[in-house]
Design a protein around this motif. Structure first.
Motif, PDB file in Angstrom:
ATOM      1  N   MET A   1     -26.308 -14.053 -19.780  1.00  0.00           N
ATOM      2  CA  MET A   1     -24.703 -14.307 -18.987  1.00  0.00           C
ATOM      3  C   MET A   1     -24.884 -15.973 -18.913  1.00  0.00           C
ATOM      4  SD  MET A   1     -24.338 -12.193 -15.349  1.00  0.00           S
ATOM      5  CE  MET A   1     -21.995 -12.171 -14.580  1.00  0.00           C
ATOM      6  N   ARG A   2     -23.322 -16.292 -18.870  1.00  0.00           N
ATOM      7  CA  ARG A   2     -22.999 -17.772 -18.220  1.00  0.00           C
ATOM      8  C   ARG A   2     -22.984 -17.452 -17.427  1.00  0.00           C
ATOM      9  NH1 ARG A   2     -18.785 -19.091 -21.887  1.00  0.00           N
ATOM     10  NH2 ARG A   2     -20.364 -19.952 -23.722  1.00  0.00           N
ATOM     11  N   HIS A   3     -23.914 -18.611 -16.987  1.00  0.00           N
ATOM     12  CA  HIS A   3     -24.161 -19.082 -15.074  1.00  0.00           C
ATOM     13  C   HIS A   3     -22.423 -20.192 -14.829  1.00  0.00           C
ATOM     14  CE1 HIS A   3     -25.683 -20.463 -11.227  1.00  0.00           C
ATOM     15  NE2 HIS A   3     -25.048 -21.532 -11.782  1.00  0.00           N
ATOM     16  N   PHE A   4     -21.508 -20.211 -14.372  1.00  0.00           N
ATOM     17  CA  PHE A   4     -20.680 -21.106 -13.942  1.00  0.00           C
ATOM     18  C   PHE A   4     -20.461 -21.819 -12.318  1.00  0.00           C
ATOM     19  CE2 PHE A   4     -18.704 -17.666 -16.559  1.00  0.00           C
ATOM     20  CZ  PHE A   4     -18.055 -18.688 -17.308  1.00  0.00           C
ATOM     21  N   LEU A   5     -20.783 -22.964 -12.318  1.00  0.00           N
ATOM     22  CA  LEU A   5     -20.216 -23.680 -11.159  1.00  0.00           C
ATOM     23  C   LEU A   5     -19.409 -23.370 -10.911  1.00  0.00           C
ATOM     24  CD1 LEU A   5     -21.075 -27.665 -13.355  1.00  0.00           C
ATOM     25  CD2 LEU A   5     -22.840 -25.176 -12.215  1.00  0.00           C
ATOM     26  N   ASP A   6     -19.331 -23.101  -9.371  1.00  0.00           N
ATOM     27  CA  ASP A   6     -18.461 -23.450  -8.649  1.00  0.00           C
ATOM     28  C   ASP A   6     -16.659 -24.138  -8.751  1.00  0.00           C
ATOM     29  OD1 ASP A   6     -20.207 -22.763  -7.105  1.00  0.00           O
ATOM     30  OD2 ASP A   6     -20.886 -24.061  -5.602  1.00  0.00           O
ATOM     31  N   PHE A   7     -17.204 -25.636  -8.947  1.00  0.00           N
ATOM     32  CA  PHE A   7     -15.452 -25.868  -9.345  1.00  0.00           C
ATOM     33  C   PHE A   7     -15.052 -25.309 -10.815  1.00  0.00           C
ATOM     34  CE2 PHE A   7     -18.702 -28.580 -11.998  1.00  0.00           C
ATOM     35  CZ  PHE A   7     -17.445 -27.915 -12.970  1.00  0.00           C
ATOM     36  N   GLU A   8     -15.436 -24.090 -11.573  1.00  0.00           N
ATOM     37  CA  GLU A   8     -15.427 -23.670 -12.767  1.00  0.00           C
ATOM     38  C   GLU A   8     -14.932 -21.752 -12.643  1.00  0.00           C
ATOM     39  OE1 GLU A   8     -17.827 -25.382 -16.442  1.00  0.00           O
ATOM     40  OE2 GLU A   8     -18.982 -23.354 -14.405  1.00  0.00           O
ATOM     41  N   LYS A   9     -15.084 -20.986 -11.143  1.00  0.00           N
ATOM     42  CA  LYS A   9     -14.647 -20.157 -10.379  1.00  0.00           C
ATOM     43  C   LYS A   9     -13.015 -19.349 -11.144  1.00  0.00           C
ATOM     44  CE  LYS A   9     -17.023 -19.843  -6.294  1.00  0.00           C
ATOM     45  NZ  LYS A   9     -16.771 -19.073  -4.965  1.00  0.00           N
ATOM     46  N   PRO A  10     -12.465 -20.365 -11.198  1.00  0.00           N
ATOM     47  CA  PRO A  10     -10.822 -19.941 -12.414  1.00  0.00           C
ATOM     48  C   PRO A  10     -11.115 -19.118 -13.995  1.00  0.00           C
ATOM     49  CG  PRO A  10     -10.243 -21.912 -10.855  1.00  0.00           C
ATOM     50  CD  PRO A  10     -12.290 -22.008 -10.625  1.00  0.00           C
ATOM     51  N   LEU A  11     -11.787 -20.633 -14.435  1.00  0.00           N
ATOM     52  CA  LEU A  11     -12.212 -20.387 -16.083  1.00  0.00           C
ATOM     53  C   LEU A  11     -13.069 -18.896 -15.900  1.00  0.00           C
ATOM     54  CD1 LEU A  11     -12.659 -21.648 -18.663  1.00  0.00           C
ATOM     55  CD2 LEU A  11     -14.914 -22.912 -17.563  1.00  0.00           C
ATOM     56  N   ALA A  12     -14.452 -19.158 -15.089  1.00  0.00           N
ATOM     57  CA  ALA A  12     -15.115 -17.471 -14.951  1.00  0.00           C
ATOM     58  C   ALA A  12     -14.386 -16.807 -14.953  1.00  0.00           C
ATOM     59  CB  ALA A  12     -16.226 -17.571 -13.910  1.00  0.00           C
ATOM     60  N   GLU A  13     -13.233 -16.251 -14.311  1.00  0.00           N
ATOM     61  CA  GLU A  13     -12.334 -15.278 -13.739  1.00  0.00           C
ATOM     62  C   GLU A  13     -12.122 -14.478 -15.598  1.00  0.00           C
ATOM     63  OE1 GLU A  13      -9.902 -15.871 -11.225  1.00  0.00           O
ATOM     64  OE2 GLU A  13     -11.065 -15.937  -9.335  1.00  0.00           O
ATOM     65  N   LEU A  14     -11.328 -16.388 -15.829  1.00  0.00           N
ATOM     66  CA  LEU A  14     -10.496 -16.453 -17.145  1.00  0.00           C
ATOM     67  C   LEU A  14     -11.254 -15.322 -18.332  1.00  0.00           C
ATOM     68  CD1 LEU A  14      -7.846 -18.794 -17.959  1.00  0.00           C
ATOM     69  CD2 LEU A  14      -8.102 -16.634 -17.852  1.00  0.00           C
ATOM     70  N   GLU A  15     -12.790 -15.655 -18.002  1.00  0.00           N
ATOM     71  CA  GLU A  15     -13.675 -15.502 -19.242  1.00  0.00           C
ATOM     72  C   GLU A  15     -14.618 -14.216 -19.429  1.00  0.00           C
ATOM     73  OE1 GLU A  15     -16.034 -18.534 -20.570  1.00  0.00           O
ATOM     74  OE2 GLU A  15     -15.210 -20.231 -20.550  1.00  0.00           O
ATOM     75  N   ASN A  16     -14.967 -13.754 -18.161  1.00  0.00           N
ATOM     76  CA  ASN A  16     -15.366 -12.586 -17.411  1.00  0.00           C
ATOM     77  C   ASN A  16     -14.421 -11.282 -18.305  1.00  0.00           C
ATOM     78  OD1 ASN A  16     -17.571 -13.361 -17.046  1.00  0.00           O
ATOM     79  ND2 ASN A  16     -16.674 -13.621 -14.694  1.00  0.00           N
ATOM     80  N   LYS A  17     -12.481 -11.625 -17.932  1.00  0.00           N
ATOM     81  CA  LYS A  17     -11.933 -11.007 -18.626  1.00  0.00           C
ATOM     82  C   LYS A  17     -11.896 -10.944 -19.863  1.00  0.00           C
ATOM     83  CE  LYS A  17      -8.478  -8.132 -18.289  1.00  0.00           C
ATOM     84  NZ  LYS A  17      -8.436  -7.089 -17.314  1.00  0.00           N
ATOM     85  N   ILE A  18     -12.032 -11.649 -21.036  1.00  0.00           N
ATOM     86  CA  ILE A  18     -12.201 -11.847 -22.343  1.00  0.00           C
ATOM     87  C   ILE A  18     -13.488 -11.154 -22.758  1.00  0.00           C
ATOM     88  CG2 ILE A  18     -12.479 -13.146 -24.069  1.00  0.00           C
ATOM     89  CD1 ILE A  18     -10.974 -16.019 -22.415  1.00  0.00           C
ATOM     90  N   GLU A  19     -14.451 -11.467 -22.731  1.00  0.00           N
ATOM     91  CA  GLU A  19     -15.825 -10.172 -22.468  1.00  0.00           C
ATOM     92  C   GLU A  19     -15.325  -8.743 -22.326  1.00  0.00           C
ATOM     93  OE1 GLU A  19     -18.673 -11.121 -23.956  1.00  0.00           O
ATOM     94  OE2 GLU A  19     -17.239 -13.215 -24.479  1.00  0.00           O
ATOM     95  N   GLU A  20     -14.657  -8.344 -21.041  1.00  0.00           N
ATOM     96  CA  GLU A  20     -14.700  -7.107 -20.684  1.00  0.00           C
ATOM     97  C   GLU A  20     -13.554  -6.163 -21.724  1.00  0.00           C
ATOM     98  OE1 GLU A  20     -12.767  -6.904 -17.143  1.00  0.00           O
ATOM     99  OE2 GLU A  20     -14.927  -7.675 -16.099  1.00  0.00           O
ATOM    100  N   LEU A  21     -12.360  -6.975 -22.664  1.00  0.00           N
ATOM    101  CA  LEU A  21     -11.477  -6.645 -23.333  1.00  0.00           C
ATOM    102  C   LEU A  21     -12.468  -6.362 -24.564  1.00  0.00           C
ATOM    103  CD1 LEU A  21      -8.547  -8.977 -22.810  1.00  0.00           C
ATOM    104  CD2 LEU A  21      -8.600  -6.746 -21.863  1.00  0.00           C
ATOM    105  N   ARG A  22     -13.129  -7.379 -24.743  1.00  0.00           N
ATOM    106  CA  ARG A  22     -13.894  -7.414 -25.924  1.00  0.00           C
ATOM    107  C   ARG A  22     -15.072  -6.671 -26.461  1.00  0.00           C
ATOM    108  NH1 ARG A  22     -15.056 -13.745 -26.642  1.00  0.00           N
ATOM    109  NH2 ARG A  22     -13.343 -14.471 -28.307  1.00  0.00           N
ATOM    110  N   ARG A  23     -15.168  -5.809 -25.225  1.00  0.00           N
ATOM    111  CA  ARG A  23     -16.107  -4.921 -24.999  1.00  0.00           C
ATOM    112  C   ARG A  23     -15.292  -3.258 -24.795  1.00  0.00           C
ATOM    113  NH1 ARG A  23     -19.164  -7.800 -21.650  1.00  0.00           N
ATOM    114  NH2 ARG A  23     -18.185  -6.770 -19.650  1.00  0.00           N
ATOM    115  N   MET A  24     -14.359  -3.491 -24.551  1.00  0.00           N
ATOM    116  CA  MET A  24     -13.619  -2.107 -24.096  1.00  0.00           C
ATOM    117  C   MET A  24     -12.836  -1.540 -25.536  1.00  0.00           C
ATOM    118  SD  MET A  24      -9.681  -1.976 -22.354  1.00  0.00           S
ATOM    119  CE  MET A  24     -10.956  -2.891 -20.812  1.00  0.00           C
ATOM    120  N   PRO A  25     -12.661  -0.331 -25.840  1.00  0.00           N
ATOM    121  CA  PRO A  25     -12.492  -0.252 -27.352  1.00  0.00           C
ATOM    122  C   PRO A  25     -10.503   0.195 -26.611  1.00  0.00           C
ATOM    123  CG  PRO A  25     -13.670   1.353 -26.446  1.00  0.00           C
ATOM    124  CD  PRO A  25     -13.304   0.683 -25.052  1.00  0.00           C
TER     125      PRO A  25
END
Length: 318
Positions: A1-25
């Protein structure tokens, strides 16, 4: 699991959403590839925007990222036939500093570095990269061996500073660091130091008295950590971001002051996002810096190295 820094929180939300979509049938007849592509482009733009103008404090956070390649990562990838050498021949082995002999692009070398570790167990083993006097006396021994056998020296710097414990002070921490700097300046062989993460205080300078000092784009190099500086000047470690601004600890600042010799660009988002690419770039930079030094005599190396460090601050710009 990728570790995100404090200032990367907006990016973390996007990348987590992408991972969820990739795992979703995806529902029958409906493709989610287009949505993943759209979000990926948005995440890439967000990443470029975030890293276009990092503050000194944000660069400090990137330099400390737990997933950055460590000294042992560079040694494993760049040094062949590596044989570790341990102990200071006086007191003990110190795992915070690793070193030994090997070959860099076919050239026999002495290599050393401060190692922070990559997980809880290894971080405890390596004392989070903070060496005791025996670690620096090991460095002194390795530098002297390099001179005796005509081996160029490569060092990888990544430490918040020397270990500040009472036992370290009792065994002569300051003298051990000073001796390292002394033998480094007098080494009759080429010496290349690379700041790969944190370059903190005398613990970093001990293995940084080199002919060429290279520094990664998001690394830091300073006489004291931002938290330590803030605690002294403002009696408040929470003022660390303010201290980071004042310390001029970024690679761009240090290159502008001629305190380092070259800045090695990092992959977009920092070295931790593309470790293999980063290590390859460091290897190329070291090779470029080392080749001309191999042609110089021991006397010329020592003279130019001495002049290099004596010249620092003479023009009043530091």
């Amino acid at each position: 699991m990728r570790h995100f820094l404090d200032f990367e929180k907006p990016l973390a939300e996007l990348e987590n959403k992408i991972e969820e979509l990739r795992r979703m049938p995806g529902p029958e007849g409906l493709s989610i590839a287009d949505e993943v592509g759209r979000l990926s482009e948005k995440a890439d733009r967000q990443l470029r925007t975030l890293y276009a103008k990092l503050s000194p404090w944000q660069k400090t956070q990137v330099a400390r990222h737990p997933d950055r390649p460590r000294a042992l990562s560079y040694i494993a990838a760049l040094i062949t036939d590596f044989t570790p050498l341990g102990g200071d021949r006086a007191f003990a082995e110190d795992a915070a500093i690793v070193g030994g002999v090997g070959r860099f692009n076919g050239v026999p070398v002495m290599v050393m570095g401060t190692e922070k570790g990559t997980d809880t167990d290894s971080r405890i083993k390596h004392n989070f990269g903070s060496a005791r006097p025996e670690g620096y006396r090991k460095v002194k021994r390795l530098i002297e061996l390099a001179g005796r056998f005509n081996l160029p020296i490569l060092s990888f710097i990544d430490t918040s500073g020397a270990y500040p414990g009472i036992d370290a002070e009792a065994r002569g921490q300051a003298e051990a660091i000073a001796s390292c700097i002394d033998v480094g300046l007098l080494a009759p062989v080429p010496f290349i130091a690379t700041v790969i993460g944190e370059g903190g205080s005398g613990g970093a300078i001990a293995i940084g008295a080199a002919d060429r000092v290279l520094m990664l784009e998001h690394a830091i190099y300073s006489v004291i950590s931002p938290e330590g500086c803030a605690s002294i000047l403002w009696r408040d470690a929470a003022s660390a971001p303010l201290a980071a601004d004042a310390l001029r600890l970024t690679a761009d600042d240090l290159r502008r002051f001629d305190l380092i010799d070259a800045v090695i660009p990092e992959p977009l988002g920092g070295a931790h996002r593309a470790p293999a690419e980063m290590i390859a770039a460091v290897g190329e930079a070291i090779d470029h810096a080392l080749r001309p030094l191999l042609e110089q005599t021991p006397a010329a190396l020592k003279t130019k190295r001495r002049e290099k460090f004596l010249a620092m601050g003479r023009d009043g710009v530091v």
